[in-house]
Design an enzyme around this catalytic site. Structure first.
Site, PDB file in Angstrom:
ATOM      1  N   ALA A 230       0.858  -1.206   0.000  1.00 44.08           N
ATOM      2  CA  ALA A 230       0.000   0.000   0.000  1.00 44.08           C
ATOM      3  C   ALA A 230       0.884   1.242   0.000  1.00 44.08           C
ATOM      4  O   ALA A 230       2.096   1.149  -0.154  1.00 44.08           O
ATOM      5  CB  ALA A 230      -0.910  -0.006   1.216  1.00 44.08           C
ATOM      6  N   ASN A 231       0.289   2.401   0.148  1.00 41.60           N
ATOM      7  CA  ASN A 231       1.050   3.654   0.262  1.00 41.60           C
ATOM      8  C   ASN A 231       0.334   4.582   1.231  1.00 41.60           C
ATOM      9  O   ASN A 231      -0.709   4.238   1.778  1.00 41.60           O
ATOM     10  CB  ASN A 231       1.241   4.293  -1.123  1.00 41.60           C
ATOM     11  CG  ASN A 231      -0.095   4.601  -1.761  1.00 41.60           C
ATOM     12  OD1 ASN A 231      -0.845   5.428  -1.276  1.00 41.60           O
ATOM     13  ND2 ASN A 231      -0.397   3.906  -2.858  1.00 41.60           N
TER      14      ASN A 231
END
Ligand code: CTP
Length: 428
Positions: A230-231
């Site tokens: 993810a980020n």
């Protein structure tokens, strides 16, 4: 008392005669006034609506009568004021069904937590809730309550349900509350804001009749059943853009990755997790007039998601993750052979070579504009409430000052409205 006809209030025509032509001229408004301190503002709201040629009938809840009197409301509407479910038909031959049906728009101001809970759950135990349930016309809610009540999970749930039911919202705004020393989100929108929102219901917004697709948030790319790539994207900027476009009257489809934000009111939200799901939801939403791709889409996904949790093997070392590239949603929309929106906007979150990278993306992805921002950790942009952006188009670069993300959203939406209104040759 059910319907206090008010002496000396003049006829419906006195409000309508002087009214300028506009989206509200001749639109019949049913104003439901809930019991809250903001009820006093609904007196001004009645005047503003009538100035625009909209006849107003008002319902006062029992609690509202502690804040404003039927006499003052009836004097302003010139059409009486309705308070009691059971006396209604007998006294005035305006049954609650007719009261509901004879309106083009119901405005609830202030919309208290209680009124919203009733409408969200289909309760009808007084005149206000019964009329709202009996209405098949648009309902515009102007919530007003203490910030703690607004943030209560029950209210959040009711607001989400009402939005999903197609109810529209204006506000609440942030600011000081009537309770001394309290501040936060919960102040009722100002009468002119409510009027503007009502005008948008009848096509008054600059993006009325337009469809805008917005992507927002990160994507999660699964590794195994418990882990994902993810980020740090919060979705704040994308959600603010969706809300701003809806406030301008657009039909907005927001395709959101996993975020902790509530769905913006009046927006159709498609919740997705992965880049591929986001791509599917975006292409299913075409055609559109504009697409704003704000999401921080993961560039890579794991080639083969593991069905079982990866376990450490004694002495086995780290697992090798075989990655494959995700589809590029912006490029797909920007280069769509048959359904390319008239305006395609991308974002470029960069830590280095901001302008060169933004220009590269503009060309590579077939976008009209790239909103470029520096997301180096020192800027606090990722997850923060402010943003400093540059609008990059083929016509040049515009530097915007540091602004709250909501304001960046409003400006961008205003620019989108300008661009869609301009002949295509003027598009950068
Ligand atoms: N974008 C997209 N689909 C992807 C990757 C990016 O739609 N698979 C969009 C983003 O929503 C954004 C723009 O493309 O509007 C730029 O995203 P960014 O991550 O900065 O671009 P990348 O192409 O991934 O370039 P890089 O990560 O190398 O900077």
């Amino acid at each position: 008392m059910s319907a206090a006809s008010t002496p000396g209030t003049g006829s419906r025509a006195d409000g309508a005669a002087a009214a300028p032509a506009g989206p509200l001229a001749g639109r019949r408004i049913l104003l439901v006034i809930g019991g809250g301190i903001a009820a006093y503002k609904s007196l001004d709201l009645i005047r503003r609506l009538k100035e625009r040629g909209a006849p107003v009938r008002a319902i006062l809840t029992n609690a509202a009568q502690a804040f404003v009197t039927p006499l003052s409301v009836g004097t302003l509407t010139g059409e009486g004021v309705f308070t009691d479910l059971f006396d209604l038909t007998a006294e005035h031959d305006v049954g609650h069904i007719r009261l509901a049906r004879e309106a083009d728009l119901a405005i609830v101001a202030p919309a208290t937590a209680d009124l919203m809970a009733k409408l969200a759950n289909g309760l009808a135990d007084d005149l206000a809730s019964t009329c709202l349930l009996a209405s098949d016309r648009p309902v515009l809610l102007a919530p007003a309550m203490n910030p703690t009540m607004w943030a209560n999970p029950a209210t959040v749930r009711n607001v989400a349900r009402l939005a999903a039911d197609g109810r529209r919202f204006v506000g609440p705004n942030a600011g000081p509350m009537a309770e001394r020393g309290e501040a936060g989100l919960g102040r009722m929108a100002e009468p002119l804001e409510i009027v503007a929102a009502a005008e948008r219901v009848f096509g008054g917004g600059r993006l009325a009749g337009r469809t805008v697709i917005v992507t927002s948030g990160p994507t999660h790319e699964p590794i195994d059943p418990v882990r994902y790539i993810a980020n740090r994207s919060s979705g704040k900027q994308g959600h603010a853009i969706a809300a701003a476009a809806a406030a301008e009257g657009a039909r907005v489809i927001l395709v959101s990755g996993p975020v902790t934000l509530p769905d913006p009111p009046g927006v159709l939200v498609r919740h997705v997790e992965t880049a591929r799901e986001m791509m599917e939801a975006v292409t299913a939403a075409l055609p559109a007039d504009a697409a704003v791709m704000t999401a921080a889409v993961a560039d890579w996904r794991v080639a083969a998601e593991q069905a079982h949790k990866l376990k450490k093997q004694p002495g086995g070392g780290p697992p090798a993750l075989d990655l494959v590239e995700n589809p590029d949603i912006l490029a797909t929309v920007g280069r769509h052979p048959t359904a390319r929106p008239a305006l395609v906007v991308g974002f470029a979150a960069e830590t280095d070579d901001l302008l060169a990278n933004a220009r590269g993306k503009l060309e590579r992805k077939g976008a009209d504009w790239i909103v470029a921002n520096d997301v180096s950790p020192a800027t606090g942009v990722m997850g923060g409430d402010r943003n400093t952006v540059r609008l990059v188009s083929r016509a040049g670069i515009e530097d915007w000052p540091e602004l709250p993300k909501d304001e960046v959203a409003r400006r961008l939406v205003a620019r989108i409205a300008d661009a869609l209104a301009a002949p295509p040759s003027q598009e950068g």
